[in-house]
Design a protein around this motif. Structure first.
Motif, PDB file in Angstrom:
ATOM      1  N   ILE A 299      22.401  11.425  -5.525  1.00  0.00           N
ATOM      2  CA  ILE A 299      21.993  11.300  -4.128  1.00  0.00           C
ATOM      3  C   ILE A 299      20.702  10.505  -4.017  1.00  0.00           C
ATOM      4  N   ILE A 300      19.740  10.788  -4.882  1.00  0.00           N
ATOM      5  CA  ILE A 300      18.469  10.070  -4.840  1.00  0.00           C
ATOM      6  C   ILE A 300      18.685   8.585  -5.113  1.00  0.00           C
ATOM      7  N   GLN A 301      19.469   8.262  -6.102  1.00  0.00           N
ATOM      8  CA  GLN A 301      19.641   6.856  -6.467  1.00  0.00           C
ATOM      9  C   GLN A 301      20.533   6.094  -5.503  1.00  0.00           C
TER      10      GLN A 301
ATOM     11  N   ARG B 259      17.482   3.502  -5.946  1.00  0.00           N
ATOM     12  CA  ARG B 259      17.837   2.846  -7.210  1.00  0.00           C
ATOM     13  C   ARG B 259      16.988   1.587  -7.411  1.00  0.00           C
ATOM     14  N   ASN B 260      16.728   0.856  -6.331  1.00  0.00           N
ATOM     15  CA  ASN B 260      15.954  -0.382  -6.427  1.00  0.00           C
ATOM     16  C   ASN B 260      14.573  -0.243  -5.789  1.00  0.00           C
ATOM     17  N   ALA B 261      14.132   0.967  -5.584  1.00  0.00           N
ATOM     18  CA  ALA B 261      12.815   1.192  -4.976  1.00  0.00           C
ATOM     19  C   ALA B 261      11.716   1.015  -6.020  1.00  0.00           C
TER      20      ALA B 261
ATOM     21  N   LEU C 271       7.183   4.052  -8.778  1.00  0.00           N
ATOM     22  CA  LEU C 271       6.367   5.216  -8.434  1.00  0.00           C
ATOM     23  C   LEU C 271       7.077   6.102  -7.420  1.00  0.00           C
ATOM     24  N   THR C 272       7.634   5.490  -6.389  1.00  0.00           N
ATOM     25  CA  THR C 272       8.355   6.255  -5.362  1.00  0.00           C
ATOM     26  C   THR C 272       9.544   6.980  -5.969  1.00  0.00           C
ATOM     27  N   ARG C 273      10.319   6.261  -6.769  1.00  0.00           N
ATOM     28  CA  ARG C 273      11.502   6.860  -7.396  1.00  0.00           C
ATOM     29  C   ARG C 273      11.119   8.018  -8.310  1.00  0.00           C
ATOM     30  N   ARG C 274      10.050   7.846  -9.081  1.00  0.00           N
ATOM     31  CA  ARG C 274       9.613   8.909  -9.996  1.00  0.00           C
ATOM     32  C   ARG C 274       9.068  10.121  -9.251  1.00  0.00           C
ATOM     33  N   LEU C 275       8.347   9.890  -8.165  1.00  0.00           N
ATOM     34  CA  LEU C 275       7.822  11.018  -7.383  1.00  0.00           C
ATOM     35  C   LEU C 275       8.946  11.853  -6.780  1.00  0.00           C
TER      36      LEU C 275
END
Length: 102
Positions: free
Chosen positions: A60-62, A68-70, A73-77
């Motif tokens: 769901i997040i990706q 997925r292409n963000a 830092l945002t993706r890891r948070l």
């Protein structure tokens, strides 16, 4: 014209991936519901349901939140927050189940 054809192919691949992820999410939901409703909750059931939740959350997040292409830092948070919350719930439920059997 070539630009339009390439755009259609890219859109089709995205749609195919979205459809596959959606079917995977439905399948995992049915699996976790079957495990959760199979009887008295056990540590194994809690681990299975939490693992399924982690897999679903990652998809769901990706794919559906578009991270997925963000920026990394945002993706890891977002991923870290989700992993931390799911782990805390799983550990709490596991601890409660473990102490209830003692």
């Amino acid at each position: 014209m070539e630009q339009t054809q390439q755009s259609q192919e890219t859109g089709k691949r995205t749609w195919d991936r979205t459809r596959l992820v959606w079917l995977g999410l439905i399948s995992l939901t049915l699996l976790s519901a079957a495990v959760g409703e199979s009887g008295r909750p056990s540590l194994v059931a809690i681990v299975i349901v939490c693992s399924v939740t982690l897999m679903k959350g990652r998809w769901i997040i990706q794919d559906f939140m578009g991270l997925r292409n963000a920026a990394p830092l945002t993706r890891r948070l977002v991923t870290g927050y989700f992993l931390a919350m799911t782990s805390m719930v799983g550990i709490s439920l596991g601890y409660l189940q473990f102490t209830a059997t003692q």
